[in-house]
Design a protein around this motif. Structure first.
Motif, short mmCIF file in Angstrom:
data_model
loop_
_atom_site.label_atom_id
_atom_site.label_comp_id
_atom_site.label_asym_id
_atom_site.label_seq_id
_atom_site.Cartn_x
_atom_site.Cartn_y
_atom_site.Cartn_z
N GLU A 424 32.47 29.52 42.70
CA GLU A 424 31.46 28.96 41.81
C GLU A 424 32.07 28.53 40.48
O GLU A 424 31.74 27.46 39.97
N GLU A 425 32.96 29.36 39.93
CA GLU A 425 33.60 29.00 38.67
C GLU A 425 34.50 27.77 38.84
O GLU A 425 34.56 26.91 37.96
N ILE A 426 35.17 27.68 39.98
CA ILE A 426 36.05 26.54 40.22
C ILE A 426 35.22 25.27 40.46
O ILE A 426 35.50 24.21 39.90
N GLY A 427 34.19 25.40 41.31
CA GLY A 427 33.40 24.22 41.67
C GLY A 427 32.44 23.79 40.60
O GLY A 427 32.56 22.68 40.04
N GLU A 428 31.49 24.66 40.23
CA GLU A 428 30.48 24.29 39.25
C GLU A 428 31.00 24.36 37.82
O GLU A 428 30.63 23.55 36.97
N GLY A 429 31.87 25.34 37.54
CA GLY A 429 32.37 25.49 36.18
C GLY A 429 33.56 24.61 35.85
O GLY A 429 33.89 24.42 34.68
N GLY A 430 34.21 24.09 36.90
CA GLY A 430 35.36 23.21 36.67
C GLY A 430 36.59 23.94 36.16
O GLY A 430 37.48 23.33 35.57
N ILE A 431 36.69 25.25 36.39
CA ILE A 431 37.83 26.04 35.90
C ILE A 431 39.00 25.86 36.85
O ILE A 431 38.86 26.04 38.07
N THR A 432 40.15 25.53 36.32
CA THR A 432 41.32 25.26 37.16
C THR A 432 42.55 26.07 36.78
O THR A 432 43.63 25.82 37.30
N ARG A 433 42.40 27.05 35.90
CA ARG A 433 43.53 27.85 35.46
C ARG A 433 43.26 29.32 35.75
O ARG A 433 42.14 29.81 35.56
N LEU A 434 44.29 30.02 36.20
CA LEU A 434 44.16 31.42 36.58
C LEU A 434 43.77 32.28 35.38
O LEU A 434 42.92 33.17 35.49
N HIS A 435 44.36 32.03 34.21
CA HIS A 435 44.02 32.81 33.02
C HIS A 435 42.55 32.61 32.62
O HIS A 435 41.89 33.53 32.15
N ASP A 436 42.06 31.38 32.80
CA ASP A 436 40.66 31.11 32.43
C ASP A 436 39.71 31.84 33.37
O ASP A 436 38.65 32.32 32.96
N LEU A 437 40.06 31.94 34.65
CA LEU A 437 39.25 32.71 35.60
C LEU A 437 39.33 34.20 35.27
O LEU A 437 38.34 34.93 35.41
N ARG A 438 40.51 34.65 34.83
CA ARG A 438 40.64 36.06 34.40
C ARG A 438 39.66 36.39 33.30
O ARG A 438 38.98 37.42 33.33
N ARG A 439 39.57 35.51 32.29
CA ARG A 439 38.69 35.77 31.16
C ARG A 439 37.23 35.80 31.59
O ARG A 439 36.45 36.62 31.09
N ARG A 440 36.84 34.92 32.47
CA ARG A 440 35.42 34.83 32.84
C ARG A 440 34.99 35.89 33.85
O ARG A 440 33.84 36.33 33.83
N LEU A 441 35.90 36.31 34.74
CA LEU A 441 35.52 37.19 35.84
C LEU A 441 36.20 38.55 35.82
O LEU A 441 35.95 39.37 36.69
N ARG A 442 37.08 38.80 34.83
CA ARG A 442 37.82 40.06 34.72
C ARG A 442 38.83 40.24 35.85
O ARG A 442 39.22 41.36 36.20
N ILE A 443 39.28 39.15 36.45
CA ILE A 443 40.33 39.23 37.46
C ILE A 443 41.61 39.72 36.80
O ILE A 443 42.03 39.19 35.77
N GLY A 444 42.24 40.72 37.38
CA GLY A 444 43.47 41.27 36.83
C GLY A 444 43.27 42.32 35.77
O GLY A 444 44.23 42.79 35.16
N PHE A 445 42.00 42.73 35.52
CA PHE A 445 41.73 43.74 34.50
C PHE A 445 41.90 45.17 35.04
O PHE A 445 42.00 46.11 34.28
N GLY A 446 41.89 45.34 36.36
CA GLY A 446 41.88 46.67 36.95
C GLY A 446 43.27 47.26 37.14
O GLY A 446 44.27 46.73 36.64
N PRO A 447 43.36 48.36 37.90
CA PRO A 447 44.63 49.08 38.06
C PRO A 447 45.77 48.24 38.62
O PRO A 447 46.92 48.46 38.26
N CYS A 448 45.49 47.27 39.52
CA CYS A 448 46.60 46.50 40.09
C CYS A 448 47.04 45.37 39.17
O CYS A 448 48.06 44.73 39.43
N GLN A 449 46.26 45.12 38.09
CA GLN A 449 46.62 44.11 37.09
C GLN A 449 46.95 42.74 37.70
O GLN A 449 47.85 42.04 37.27
N GLY A 450 46.18 42.38 38.74
CA GLY A 450 46.33 41.05 39.34
C GLY A 450 47.37 40.94 40.41
O GLY A 450 47.60 39.84 40.93
N THR A 451 48.02 42.03 40.80
CA THR A 451 49.09 41.97 41.80
C THR A 451 48.58 41.43 43.13
O THR A 451 49.24 40.63 43.79
N PHE A 452 47.39 41.87 43.55
CA PHE A 452 46.87 41.46 44.85
C PHE A 452 45.88 40.30 44.75
O PHE A 452 45.84 39.44 45.62
N CYS A 453 45.08 40.28 43.67
CA CYS A 453 44.08 39.20 43.56
C CYS A 453 44.69 37.91 43.01
O CYS A 453 44.18 36.82 43.31
#
Length: 523
Positions: A424-453
């Motif tokens: 949804e963020e990529i399609g409707e929001g037009g987000i194309t950068r991994l860091h921008d998705l991190r900020r909006r969805l908290r990707i990489g905020f947890g214990p694995c710090q983005g290693t798997f996601c």
């Protein structure tokens, strides 16, 4: 149904706002609602600077009750307003001010009285109730006061404001670098940009709300802004070990606050005057300083796992002839550059995220006065543009994922971020950068710090046709994660970080090239 603010139109009035942090976004929204044709510009993403590099508090103002009771009252008013305006970005966790044995008794007395003067709800908590609610707190605590602090998700706040701006017809130019500011032949202001929409844009007024970068931006117009930049470092604990924001009940100082936010707790901050707004490296001695400061409040803090450390730079404006050894005030300042030969240009700086709306109101009032526009502020009115009426619940994604059958497919297991949310963020929001998705969805905020996601999200971006170098994008993402993790690399956490490194280097085959010597944990 809440009512939509009605804009007061000012035909032909154009405004450029530089800075897409809280103050810049708030200023752009205020001017738009007064009828201005607004262009918002930033060198990065929403909240990519100080607005996301702080302790995450929506202040009740109690922290400043003794040092500046008027500012404390302003914070309390704005805290109520923001929580009512964008509840989906706010978690009303509440707060506590605790006096330890070494903290002065007279401060607690003044604190309680001044909170009442500032109309901050305050009540003393019995020690029995305190320790049952907050078992990690030191038993040397002698008094505790409950106050209405809250935490805020800055990306939710600014994404909401961004949506309001787009719906109101504002132009938003993210990832555009300002290269020149000058007066045009007809007296308007012209700004040169580099980026996808490179070129020159003109306006009747320019507001610089670039936070820590305001000095450099204003210098492009030959203007001087005297800022004191203070770097504050914060450590991230792996768990929410407290339920409310815990402050030391003493004069505001360093390393005296712990904040539950998201699925973690933040402890900070240090204070170091710097000259470069990009100075965000956390030094080893700062980590030790933070641990020594946390131990009196939370004796077992060293036994709690740490995820990472990071730093942000606070911009404060020095009043003229300010004594060199006196702390610079936290209140915001609006500079009208007409006094120094550049009419139509204003710089707003200082303050805090909590007071960003009142800062925006102040500078917009001065802009309208300069132009002779009679358009009152509307940002304190109710709005119907809120997608979610409930307060932010950081654990809701996890509980929803666990209770839903069949289980949703998650890109990020740590924060329970689904594939559909990313799509949804990529399609409707037009987000194309991994860091921008991190900020909006908290990707990489947890214990694995983005290693798997991280690799999964890169795959989704590539499939969606994003114009990125997937290898460089993932390496940059991991380099930033590792930079913060390496600061707290001891014990079990060090072994965990080496596992992450091994996954990136040996299994995925990614190297960090030029960053290897600085960031890698390997020899």
């Amino acid at each position: 149904m809440l009512s939509e603010p009605r804009a007061h139109f000012s035909p032909g009035r154009r405004a450029i706002v530089i800075g897409a942090g809280a103050t810049g976004c708030g200023t752009a929204r205020d001017l738009m609602l007064r009828g201005f044709q607004v262009t918002l510009v930033d060198q990065g993403d929403f909240a990519a600077g100080t607005s996301s590099r702080f302790h995450g508090m929506l202040q009740s103002g109690a922290r400043y009750a003794v040092s500046d009771v008027n500012y404390a009252a302003e914070c309390m008013r704005e805290r109520r307003l923001i929580a009512g305006m964008v509840p989906a970005a706010v978690e009303p966790v509440g707060g506590l001010f605790v006096s330890l044995e070494e903290d002065p008794d007279e401060y607690a007395e003044r604190f309680e009285a001044n909170c009442r003067t500032a109309e901050i709800d305050i009540s003393e908590v019995s020690l029995g109730d305190l320790f049952r609610a907050e078992p990690y707190l030191s038993r040397s605590t002698k008094r505790a006061f409950a106050i209405p602090d809250a935490t805020i998700n800055p990306w939710r706040l600014l994404t909401w404001i961004g949506g309001e701006l787009r719906r109101g017809g504002a132009r938003i130019l993210l990832r555009h670098q300002v290269t020149a500011i000058r007066k045009s032949m007809n007296g308007t202001i012209e700004v040169s940009l580099e980026g996808v929409e490179a070129g020159n844009i003109g306006a009747d007024v320019l507001v610089v709300a670039g936070g820590s970068w305001s000095k450099q931006i204003s210098a492009l117009a030959g203007q001087h802004v005297d800022l004191e930049l203070t770097k504050g470092s914060i450590v991230v604990l792996a768990h929410r070990i407290v339920h409310r924001v815990i402050n030391r009940c003493r004069y505001p100082s360093s390393h005296d606050i712990i904040v539950p936010t998201g699925t973690t707790s933040l402890f900070g901050t240090t204070s170091q005057i710097v000259s470069d707004p990009n100075t965000t490296v956390v030094r080893p001695e700062e980590i030790q300083e933070l641990l020594e400061g946390a131990t009196p409040m939370i004796p077992s803090v060293r036994e709690v796992g740490f995820l990472r450390a990071w730093a942000g730079v606070r911009p404060l404006v020095k009043p003229p002839n300010w004594p060199p050894n006196k702390a610079v005030p936290r209140r915001h300042v609006v500079i009208n550059h007409a006094a120094t030969g550049f009419p139509g240009m204003f710089t707003v700086c200082g303050g805090s995220l909590t007071t960003h709306r009142s800062m925006a109101e102040d500078v917009a009032n001065q802009v309208c006065s300069y132009l002779g526009v009679n358009a009152p502020c509307l940002t304190s009115e109710a709005t119907s543009g809120i997608e979610a009426r409930r307060y932010w619940q950081p654990a809701s994604a996890l509980s929803t994922s666990e209770s839903t059958l069949p289980r949703p497919r998650n890109v990020c297991e740590c924060e329970a971020v689904s594939f559909s949310a990313v799509d949804e963020e990529i399609g409707e929001g037009g987000i194309t950068r991994l860091h921008d998705l991190r900020r909006r969805l908290r990707i990489g905020f947890g214990p694995c710090q983005g290693t798997f996601c991280g690799p999964r999200v890169i795959e989704l971006l590539v499939k969606a046709g994003a114009d990125i170098d997937p290898r460089a994008e993932l390496c940059d993402f991991w380099s930033e994660r590792l930079k913060g993790m390496a600061s707290v690399a001891w014990g079990k956490q060090a072994r965990q970080i080496l596992l992450h490194e091994f996954t990136h280097r040996r299994i995925l085959g990614y190297s960090q090239d030029a960053s290897d010597s600085n960031e890698s944990l390997h020899p």
